[in-house]
Design an enzyme around this catalytic site. Structure first.
Site, PDB file in Angstrom:
ATOM      1  N   SER A  36      -2.566  -5.564  10.084  1.00 51.18           N
ATOM      2  CA  SER A  36      -1.525  -5.575   9.059  1.00 51.18           C
ATOM      3  C   SER A  36      -0.237  -5.087   9.692  1.00 51.18           C
ATOM      4  O   SER A  36      -0.273  -4.367  10.702  1.00 51.18           O
ATOM      5  CB  SER A  36      -1.922  -4.631   7.920  1.00 51.18           C
ATOM      6  OG  SER A  36      -0.824  -4.361   7.080  1.00 51.18           O
ATOM      7  N   TYR A  49      -4.762   4.053   5.997  1.00 54.40           N
ATOM      8  CA  TYR A  49      -4.604   2.605   6.185  1.00 54.40           C
ATOM      9  C   TYR A  49      -3.870   2.324   7.495  1.00 54.40           C
ATOM     10  O   TYR A  49      -4.317   1.498   8.301  1.00 54.40           O
ATOM     11  CB  TYR A  49      -3.844   2.015   4.995  1.00 54.40           C
ATOM     12  CG  TYR A  49      -3.699   0.516   5.057  1.00 54.40           C
ATOM     13  CD1 TYR A  49      -4.756  -0.311   4.694  1.00 54.40           C
ATOM     14  CD2 TYR A  49      -2.515  -0.075   5.477  1.00 54.40           C
ATOM     15  CE1 TYR A  49      -4.641  -1.690   4.754  1.00 54.40           C
ATOM     16  CE2 TYR A  49      -2.383  -1.453   5.536  1.00 54.40           C
ATOM     17  CZ  TYR A  49      -3.445  -2.257   5.170  1.00 54.40           C
ATOM     18  OH  TYR A  49      -3.321  -3.620   5.239  1.00 54.40           O
TER      19      TYR A  49
END
Length: 144
Positions: A36, A49
């Site tokens: 990501s 994350y």
């Protein structure tokens, strides 16, 4: 722990078995992980994350160097905001939707097909000399 287990350790164990099979077959191959832009550009309150995705980028690059001579290409796609994804839906539930696309260099979020097409290209012979790369598919978010 759950975020690290899924995003980093899950990919590690997948690669372990993918590489093992590719070595058995002896023809090389291509692995494309999905990280990501959250592993490249950090924002507050997303520590686990960011750590999981940055770790996946590092794992991908390391494995690419370790298996390049065996003909196994390993890359990672780093999508930005993508329509129809659970993460984007979670963001939308916490943020007023108006203006979500404002401030994005291309003025819109990605379509799932744009991320898939990049992944398919990395798996194809057209990308036969590309390994160890983190490809941002983010409409320019990480350009600056």
């Amino acid at each position: 722990d759950k975020t690290i287990d899924i995003n980093l350790k899950g990919a590690f164990f997948c690669m372990k078995h993918e590489i093992r099979q590719m070595l058995r077959q002896g023809h090389g191959g291509s692995i494309v992980n999905t990280a990501s832009i959250g592993g490249l550009k950090f924002i507050p309150n997303f520590g686990a994350y960011a750590a999981s995705k940055a770790g996946l980028i590092g794992l991908t690059k390391t494995a690419a160097l370790e298996y390049a001579e065996k003909g196994i290409r390993i890359n990672v796609v780093c999508p930005g905001p993508t329509d129809g994804t659970l993460l984007l839906e979670n963001i939308r539930s916490c943020t007023p939707e108006q203006g979500l696309d404002k401030g994005l260099p291309m003025g819109r979020i990605a379509r799932v097909e744009e991320i898939a097409n990049t992944t398919l290209w990395l798996c194809s012979d057209d990308a036969s000399f590309i390994t160890g790369q983190a490809i941002s598919v983010d409409g320019g978010i990480t350009a600056g």
